[in-house]
Design a protein around this motif. Structure first.
Motif, PDB file in Angstrom:
ATOM      1  N   ALA A  53      38.707  29.425  47.327  1.00  0.00           N
ATOM      2  CA  ALA A  53      38.926  30.339  48.456  1.00  0.00           C
ATOM      3  C   ALA A  53      39.855  31.485  48.075  1.00  0.00           C
ATOM      4  CB  ALA A  53      39.475  29.580  49.666  1.00  0.00           C
ATOM      5  N   ALA A  54      40.929  31.185  47.356  1.00  0.00           N
ATOM      6  CA  ALA A  54      41.871  32.233  46.953  1.00  0.00           C
ATOM      7  C   ALA A  54      41.242  33.188  45.939  1.00  0.00           C
ATOM      8  CB  ALA A  54      43.143  31.608  46.379  1.00  0.00           C
ATOM      9  N   ILE A  55      40.471  32.652  44.989  1.00  0.00           N
ATOM     10  CA  ILE A  55      39.790  33.498  44.003  1.00  0.00           C
ATOM     11  C   ILE A  55      38.807  34.423  44.709  1.00  0.00           C
ATOM     12  CG2 ILE A  55      38.088  33.465  42.122  1.00  0.00           C
ATOM     13  CD1 ILE A  55      39.526  30.891  41.120  1.00  0.00           C
ATOM     14  N   ALA A  56      38.002  33.874  45.592  1.00  0.00           N
ATOM     15  CA  ALA A  56      36.997  34.678  46.309  1.00  0.00           C
ATOM     16  C   ALA A  56      37.660  35.757  47.158  1.00  0.00           C
ATOM     17  CB  ALA A  56      36.128  33.778  47.174  1.00  0.00           C
ATOM     18  N   ALA A  57      38.750  35.410  47.820  1.00  0.00           N
ATOM     19  CA  ALA A  57      39.450  36.385  48.668  1.00  0.00           C
ATOM     20  C   ALA A  57      40.020  37.529  47.832  1.00  0.00           C
ATOM     21  CB  ALA A  57      40.555  35.693  49.467  1.00  0.00           C
ATOM     22  N   LEU A  58      40.640  37.201  46.689  1.00  0.00           N
ATOM     23  CA  LEU A  58      41.179  38.246  45.826  1.00  0.00           C
ATOM     24  C   LEU A  58      40.059  39.095  45.227  1.00  0.00           C
ATOM     25  CD1 LEU A  58      43.414  39.753  44.396  1.00  0.00           C
ATOM     26  CD2 LEU A  58      43.477  37.919  42.673  1.00  0.00           C
ATOM     27  N   HIS A  59      38.967  38.459  44.848  1.00  0.00           N
ATOM     28  CA  HIS A  59      37.815  39.179  44.291  1.00  0.00           C
ATOM     29  C   HIS A  59      37.285  40.196  45.306  1.00  0.00           C
ATOM     30  CE1 HIS A  59      33.896  38.660  41.743  1.00  0.00           C
ATOM     31  NE2 HIS A  59      34.266  39.927  41.842  1.00  0.00           N
ATOM     32  N   ALA A  60      37.065  39.766  46.527  1.00  0.00           N
ATOM     33  CA  ALA A  60      36.550  40.661  47.574  1.00  0.00           C
ATOM     34  C   ALA A  60      37.554  41.770  47.879  1.00  0.00           C
ATOM     35  CB  ALA A  60      36.224  39.869  48.835  1.00  0.00           C
ATOM     36  N   LEU A  61      38.824  41.430  48.006  1.00  0.00           N
ATOM     37  CA  LEU A  61      39.847  42.429  48.293  1.00  0.00           C
ATOM     38  C   LEU A  61      39.930  43.467  47.171  1.00  0.00           C
ATOM     39  CD1 LEU A  61      42.115  43.459  50.138  1.00  0.00           C
ATOM     40  CD2 LEU A  61      43.670  41.889  48.914  1.00  0.00           C
ATOM     41  N   SER A  62      39.864  43.014  45.950  1.00  0.00           N
ATOM     42  CA  SER A  62      39.893  43.930  44.811  1.00  0.00           C
ATOM     43  C   SER A  62      38.715  44.899  44.854  1.00  0.00           C
ATOM     44  CB  SER A  62      39.894  43.135  43.503  1.00  0.00           C
ATOM     45  OG  SER A  62      39.939  43.999  42.392  1.00  0.00           O
ATOM     46  N   GLY A 116      52.468  28.890  44.472  1.00  0.00           N
ATOM     47  CA  GLY A 116      51.231  28.614  45.190  1.00  0.00           C
ATOM     48  C   GLY A 116      50.419  29.832  45.575  1.00  0.00           C
ATOM     49  N   GLU A 117      50.890  31.036  45.258  1.00  0.00           N
ATOM     50  CA  GLU A 117      50.175  32.264  45.594  1.00  0.00           C
ATOM     51  C   GLU A 117      49.388  32.759  44.378  1.00  0.00           C
ATOM     52  OE1 GLU A 117      51.131  36.931  46.723  1.00  0.00           O
ATOM     53  OE2 GLU A 117      52.788  35.530  46.468  1.00  0.00           O
ATOM     54  N   LEU A 118      48.107  33.021  44.573  1.00  0.00           N
ATOM     55  CA  LEU A 118      47.268  33.559  43.505  1.00  0.00           C
ATOM     56  C   LEU A 118      47.634  35.015  43.261  1.00  0.00           C
ATOM     57  CD1 LEU A 118      44.800  33.060  41.600  1.00  0.00           C
ATOM     58  CD2 LEU A 118      43.415  34.094  43.395  1.00  0.00           C
ATOM     59  N   LEU A 119      47.982  35.340  42.022  1.00  0.00           N
ATOM     60  CA  LEU A 119      48.333  36.704  41.650  1.00  0.00           C
ATOM     61  C   LEU A 119      47.195  37.406  40.920  1.00  0.00           C
ATOM     62  CD1 LEU A 119      51.950  36.086  40.274  1.00  0.00           C
ATOM     63  CD2 LEU A 119      51.217  36.518  42.637  1.00  0.00           C
ATOM     64  N   GLY A 120      46.362  36.619  40.243  1.00  0.00           N
ATOM     65  CA  GLY A 120      45.246  37.180  39.492  1.00  0.00           C
ATOM     66  C   GLY A 120      44.375  36.086  38.921  1.00  0.00           C
ATOM     67  N   PHE A 121      43.196  36.494  38.454  1.00  0.00           N
ATOM     68  CA  PHE A 121      42.302  35.546  37.801  1.00  0.00           C
ATOM     69  C   PHE A 121      41.396  36.275  36.824  1.00  0.00           C
ATOM     70  CE2 PHE A 121      39.577  37.037  41.195  1.00  0.00           C
ATOM     71  CZ  PHE A 121      38.296  36.999  40.669  1.00  0.00           C
ATOM     72  N   LEU A 152      33.323  38.525  29.652  1.00  0.00           N
ATOM     73  CA  LEU A 152      34.420  38.538  30.617  1.00  0.00           C
ATOM     74  C   LEU A 152      33.830  39.032  31.925  1.00  0.00           C
ATOM     75  CD1 LEU A 152      37.416  38.394  31.446  1.00  0.00           C
ATOM     76  CD2 LEU A 152      37.678  40.699  30.500  1.00  0.00           C
ATOM     77  N   ASP A 153      33.596  38.118  32.841  1.00  0.00           N
ATOM     78  CA  ASP A 153      32.886  38.437  34.074  1.00  0.00           C
ATOM     79  C   ASP A 153      33.789  39.059  35.125  1.00  0.00           C
ATOM     80  OD1 ASP A 153      30.535  38.316  35.801  1.00  0.00           O
ATOM     81  OD2 ASP A 153      31.631  36.756  36.869  1.00  0.00           O
ATOM     82  N   ASN A 154      35.022  38.677  35.160  1.00  0.00           N
ATOM     83  CA  ASN A 154      35.963  39.205  36.147  1.00  0.00           C
ATOM     84  C   ASN A 154      37.369  39.147  35.602  1.00  0.00           C
ATOM     85  OD1 ASN A 154      34.623  39.558  38.998  1.00  0.00           O
ATOM     86  ND2 ASN A 154      33.749  37.690  38.131  1.00  0.00           N
ATOM     87  N   LEU A 155      38.148  40.155  35.914  1.00  0.00           N
ATOM     88  CA  LEU A 155      39.594  40.156  35.700  1.00  0.00           C
ATOM     89  C   LEU A 155      40.179  40.962  36.850  1.00  0.00           C
ATOM     90  CD1 LEU A 155      42.194  39.590  34.132  1.00  0.00           C
ATOM     91  CD2 LEU A 155      41.679  41.565  32.713  1.00  0.00           C
ATOM     92  N   HIS A 156      40.855  40.277  37.756  1.00  0.00           N
ATOM     93  CA  HIS A 156      41.428  40.929  38.933  1.00  0.00           C
ATOM     94  C   HIS A 156      42.880  40.487  39.095  1.00  0.00           C
ATOM     95  CE1 HIS A 156      37.565  42.453  40.408  1.00  0.00           C
ATOM     96  NE2 HIS A 156      37.067  41.298  40.007  1.00  0.00           N
ATOM     97  N   VAL A 157      43.737  41.457  39.361  1.00  0.00           N
ATOM     98  CA  VAL A 157      45.150  41.212  39.646  1.00  0.00           C
ATOM     99  C   VAL A 157      45.447  41.863  40.988  1.00  0.00           C
ATOM    100  CG1 VAL A 157      47.524  41.669  38.899  1.00  0.00           C
ATOM    101  CG2 VAL A 157      45.768  41.103  37.202  1.00  0.00           C
TER     102      VAL A 157
END
Length: 180
Positions: A18-27, A73-78, A93-98
């Motif tokens: 959920a956190a990865i998907a949320a950061l991906h969409a926000l990015s 506990g907070e996702l900063l990047g993936f 490298l499919d994704n790199l988001h911070v």
């Protein structure tokens, strides 16, 4: 807050979806306004990215690895890697988001170094590649600084139906990332 010494880097698991998907969409919403359709970004990106990441973790392919950077506990990047991803260019490298506001603090570089080390351990003969949007000059500069070369132009058939001009960026020797 977000001191680099307090950041934990680890391989992601199903609980991180959920956190990865949320950061991906926000990015994408913040950085792809000129690449993807506004309606898609506003109304569909969050749900579509969640579905993608749920699928990836529910039925992972054997060459998939996702590293995350987190603090308290907070996702900063993936960063996500498919180490047998491209027949022509090698590991993908499919994704790199911070997270916005944390870029330029070494999180993306640290994630990329972890992926490079993982790749060298599991598939040392592979090159490393990724697609970068042609209008994303900031990302292009970041990857060049870490030794990637713009190999050729291409297009990304985005999930909203857009065709986005991209470049293939390639590291012939991913070990060079570890020296940056």
């Amino acid at each position: 807050m977000h001191s680099s010494k307090d950041i934990n880097y680890r391989i992601a698991g199903i609980d991180d979806v959920a956190a990865i998907a949320a950061l991906h969409a926000l990015s994408w919403q913040q950085n792809y306004k000129d690449a993807l359709q506004a309606e898609y970004l506003a109304e569909k990106a969050v749900e579509e990215r969640l579905s993608l990441w749920q699928q990836r973790f529910a039925k992972p392919v054997k060459d998939q690895v996702v590293f995350i950077a987190e603090q308290s506990g907070e996702l900063l990047g993936f960063a996500a890697l498919f180490y047998r991803g491209s027949e022509r260019w090698g590991a993908y490298l499919d994704n790199l988001h911070v997270k916005s506001g944390l870029q330029g603090r070494g999180i993306g570089k640290a994630l990329l170094k972890r992926l490079a080390a993982y790749l060298l351990q599991h598939c040392p003969e592979q090159q490393l590649c990724l697609l970068v949007n042609q209008n994303n000059l900031k990302a292009q500069a970041f990857y060049r600084k870490l030794g990637a070369v713009n190999a050729e132009g291409s297009c990304w058939n985005a999930p909203d139906g857009s065709v986005v001009p991209t470049y293939w960026f390639v590291w012939q020797k991913p070990a060079s990332i570890l020296e940056c």
